[in-house]
Design a protein around this motif. Structure first.
Motif, PDB file in Angstrom:
ATOM      1  N   LEU A  59      39.998  37.330  49.720  1.00  0.00           N
ATOM      2  CA  LEU A  59      41.040  38.299  49.364  1.00  0.00           C
ATOM      3  C   LEU A  59      42.319  37.587  48.930  1.00  0.00           C
ATOM      4  O   LEU A  59      42.997  38.042  48.011  1.00  0.00           O
ATOM      5  CB  LEU A  59      41.319  39.248  50.534  1.00  0.00           C
ATOM      6  N   GLU A  60      42.614  36.461  49.567  1.00  0.00           N
ATOM      7  CA  GLU A  60      43.779  35.675  49.151  1.00  0.00           C
ATOM      8  C   GLU A  60      43.595  35.203  47.706  1.00  0.00           C
ATOM      9  O   GLU A  60      44.505  35.294  46.880  1.00  0.00           O
ATOM     10  CB  GLU A  60      43.960  34.472  50.082  1.00  0.00           C
ATOM     11  N   ALA A  61      42.397  34.717  47.389  1.00  0.00           N
ATOM     12  CA  ALA A  61      42.104  34.275  46.024  1.00  0.00           C
ATOM     13  C   ALA A  61      42.219  35.443  45.041  1.00  0.00           C
ATOM     14  O   ALA A  61      42.775  35.295  43.948  1.00  0.00           O
ATOM     15  CB  ALA A  61      40.713  33.645  45.954  1.00  0.00           C
ATOM     16  N   GLU A  62      41.722  36.607  45.432  1.00  0.00           N
ATOM     17  CA  GLU A  62      41.791  37.774  44.544  1.00  0.00           C
ATOM     18  C   GLU A  62      43.242  38.197  44.305  1.00  0.00           C
ATOM     19  O   GLU A  62      43.597  38.601  43.193  1.00  0.00           O
ATOM     20  CB  GLU A  62      40.963  38.920  45.110  1.00  0.00           C
ATOM     21  N   GLY A  63      44.063  38.106  45.338  1.00  0.00           N
ATOM     22  CA  GLY A  63      45.484  38.399  45.163  1.00  0.00           C
ATOM     23  C   GLY A  63      46.135  37.422  44.195  1.00  0.00           C
ATOM     24  O   GLY A  63      46.881  37.812  43.293  1.00  0.00           O
ATOM     25  N   ASN A  64      45.839  36.146  44.367  1.00  0.00           N
ATOM     26  CA  ASN A  64      46.379  35.130  43.463  1.00  0.00           C
ATOM     27  C   ASN A  64      45.888  35.331  42.036  1.00  0.00           C
ATOM     28  O   ASN A  64      46.641  35.173  41.079  1.00  0.00           O
ATOM     29  CB  ASN A  64      46.004  33.719  43.944  1.00  0.00           C
ATOM     30  N   TYR A  65      44.617  35.713  41.886  1.00  0.00           N
ATOM     31  CA  TYR A  65      44.065  35.927  40.552  1.00  0.00           C
ATOM     32  C   TYR A  65      44.769  37.096  39.859  1.00  0.00           C
ATOM     33  O   TYR A  65      45.119  37.019  38.685  1.00  0.00           O
ATOM     34  CB  TYR A  65      42.548  36.179  40.623  1.00  0.00           C
ATOM     35  N   GLY A  66      44.986  38.158  40.607  1.00  0.00           N
ATOM     36  CA  GLY A  66      45.700  39.306  40.040  1.00  0.00           C
ATOM     37  C   GLY A  66      47.115  38.932  39.625  1.00  0.00           C
ATOM     38  O   GLY A  66      47.586  39.330  38.553  1.00  0.00           O
ATOM     39  N   MET A  67      47.796  38.162  40.475  1.00  0.00           N
ATOM     40  CA  MET A  67      49.148  37.704  40.131  1.00  0.00           C
ATOM     41  C   MET A  67      49.111  36.879  38.848  1.00  0.00           C
ATOM     42  O   MET A  67      49.981  37.036  37.977  1.00  0.00           O
ATOM     43  CB  MET A  67      49.732  36.880  41.284  1.00  0.00           C
ATOM     44  N   ALA A  68      48.096  36.030  38.719  1.00  0.00           N
ATOM     45  CA  ALA A  68      47.960  35.206  37.511  1.00  0.00           C
ATOM     46  C   ALA A  68      47.850  36.083  36.267  1.00  0.00           C
ATOM     47  O   ALA A  68      48.450  35.785  35.226  1.00  0.00           O
ATOM     48  CB  ALA A  68      46.742  34.288  37.626  1.00  0.00           C
ATOM     49  N   GLN A  69      47.097  37.168  36.376  1.00  0.00           N
ATOM     50  CA  GLN A  69      46.938  38.068  35.223  1.00  0.00           C
ATOM     51  C   GLN A  69      48.275  38.695  34.825  1.00  0.00           C
ATOM     52  O   GLN A  69      48.577  38.813  33.633  1.00  0.00           O
ATOM     53  CB  GLN A  69      45.913  39.159  35.533  1.00  0.00           C
ATOM     54  N   VAL A  70      49.058  39.105  35.810  1.00  0.00           N
ATOM     55  CA  VAL A  70      50.364  39.693  35.512  1.00  0.00           C
ATOM     56  C   VAL A  70      51.276  38.642  34.876  1.00  0.00           C
ATOM     57  O   VAL A  70      51.930  38.898  33.866  1.00  0.00           O
ATOM     58  CB  VAL A  70      51.027  40.295  36.773  1.00  0.00           C
ATOM     59  N   TYR A  71      51.316  37.442  35.473  1.00  0.00           N
ATOM     60  CA  TYR A  71      52.159  36.383  34.913  1.00  0.00           C
ATOM     61  C   TYR A  71      51.739  36.033  33.490  1.00  0.00           C
ATOM     62  O   TYR A  71      52.579  35.819  32.619  1.00  0.00           O
ATOM     63  CB  TYR A  71      52.105  35.129  35.787  1.00  0.00           C
ATOM     64  N   ASN A 118      30.023  32.691  41.239  1.00  0.00           N
ATOM     65  CA  ASN A 118      30.407  32.809  39.828  1.00  0.00           C
ATOM     66  C   ASN A 118      31.916  32.930  39.638  1.00  0.00           C
ATOM     67  O   ASN A 118      32.425  32.691  38.545  1.00  0.00           O
ATOM     68  CB  ASN A 118      29.714  34.013  39.179  1.00  0.00           C
ATOM     69  N   TYR A 119      32.611  33.282  40.699  1.00  0.00           N
ATOM     70  CA  TYR A 119      34.068  33.450  40.644  1.00  0.00           C
ATOM     71  C   TYR A 119      34.751  32.112  40.362  1.00  0.00           C
ATOM     72  O   TYR A 119      35.739  32.059  39.631  1.00  0.00           O
ATOM     73  CB  TYR A 119      34.556  34.057  41.965  1.00  0.00           C
ATOM     74  N   VAL A 120      34.205  31.013  40.882  1.00  0.00           N
ATOM     75  CA  VAL A 120      34.799  29.694  40.653  1.00  0.00           C
ATOM     76  C   VAL A 120      34.820  29.371  39.163  1.00  0.00           C
ATOM     77  O   VAL A 120      35.856  28.986  38.619  1.00  0.00           O
ATOM     78  CB  VAL A 120      34.058  28.585  41.437  1.00  0.00           C
ATOM     79  N   SER A 121      33.684  29.553  38.492  1.00  0.00           N
ATOM     80  CA  SER A 121      33.641  29.220  37.062  1.00  0.00           C
ATOM     81  C   SER A 121      34.532  30.152  36.250  1.00  0.00           C
ATOM     82  O   SER A 121      35.166  29.713  35.284  1.00  0.00           O
ATOM     83  CB  SER A 121      32.204  29.218  36.534  1.00  0.00           C
ATOM     84  N   LEU A 122      34.628  31.411  36.636  1.00  0.00           N
ATOM     85  CA  LEU A 122      35.524  32.355  35.964  1.00  0.00           C
ATOM     86  C   LEU A 122      36.975  31.870  36.079  1.00  0.00           C
ATOM     87  O   LEU A 122      37.708  31.827  35.089  1.00  0.00           O
ATOM     88  CB  LEU A 122      35.389  33.748  36.571  1.00  0.00           C
ATOM     89  N   ILE A 123      37.373  31.488  37.292  1.00  0.00           N
ATOM     90  CA  ILE A 123      38.749  31.033  37.516  1.00  0.00           C
ATOM     91  C   ILE A 123      39.007  29.730  36.763  1.00  0.00           C
ATOM     92  O   ILE A 123      40.052  29.568  36.132  1.00  0.00           O
ATOM     93  CB  ILE A 123      39.037  30.868  39.026  1.00  0.00           C
ATOM     94  N   GLU A 124      38.048  28.805  36.812  1.00  0.00           N
ATOM     95  CA  GLU A 124      38.222  27.529  36.103  1.00  0.00           C
ATOM     96  C   GLU A 124      38.375  27.755  34.600  1.00  0.00           C
ATOM     97  O   GLU A 124      39.217  27.115  33.958  1.00  0.00           O
ATOM     98  CB  GLU A 124      37.045  26.597  36.394  1.00  0.00           C
TER      99      GLU A 124
END
Length: 106
Positions: free
Chosen positions: A47-59, A88-94
């Motif tokens: 969930l922490e990673a998902e929060g960070n990912y969402g923040m990245a999208q906004v930024y 699969n989330y790792v490769s998406l984020i990378e």
């Protein structure tokens, strides 16, 4: 209490996602940030990673590529705790991080 907090973080991520889709960037960022902080405080790494990912999208939408890249790196920093559950989330984020970093180059 931890479980309840994880549910709260999950709810905030859902709310933020809806706000993001509606173009409510300030609200989405605030709720992603709250979710990330609650998740981090409760050891809910995915969930922490998902929060960070969402923040990245906004930024990224705001063209703040440095902040977006920092959030994506934060996602990957604790991947050892969650990558087995969502490999699969790792490769998406990378991939996303590589795209953002490309925008940082002069």
């Amino acid at each position: 209490k931890q479980h309840r907090n994880a549910n709260r973080a999950d709810d905030l991520i859902s709310q933020a996602g809806s706000e993001y889709l509606r173009g409510l960037n300030d609200e989405a960022l605030m709720h992603y940030m709250q979710a990330r902080d609650i998740a981090r405080d409760n050891g809910a790494y995915l969930l922490e990673a998902e929060g960070n990912y969402g923040m990245a999208q906004v930024y990224e939408r705001r063209r703040d590529y440095n902040s977006a890249a920092a959030c994506l790196r934060a996602c990957l920093a604790n991947r050892a705790h969650w990558q087995d559950y969502k490999p699969n989330y790792v490769s998406l984020i990378e991939r996303h991080l590589a795209e953002v970093e490309a925008k940082l180059k002069p």
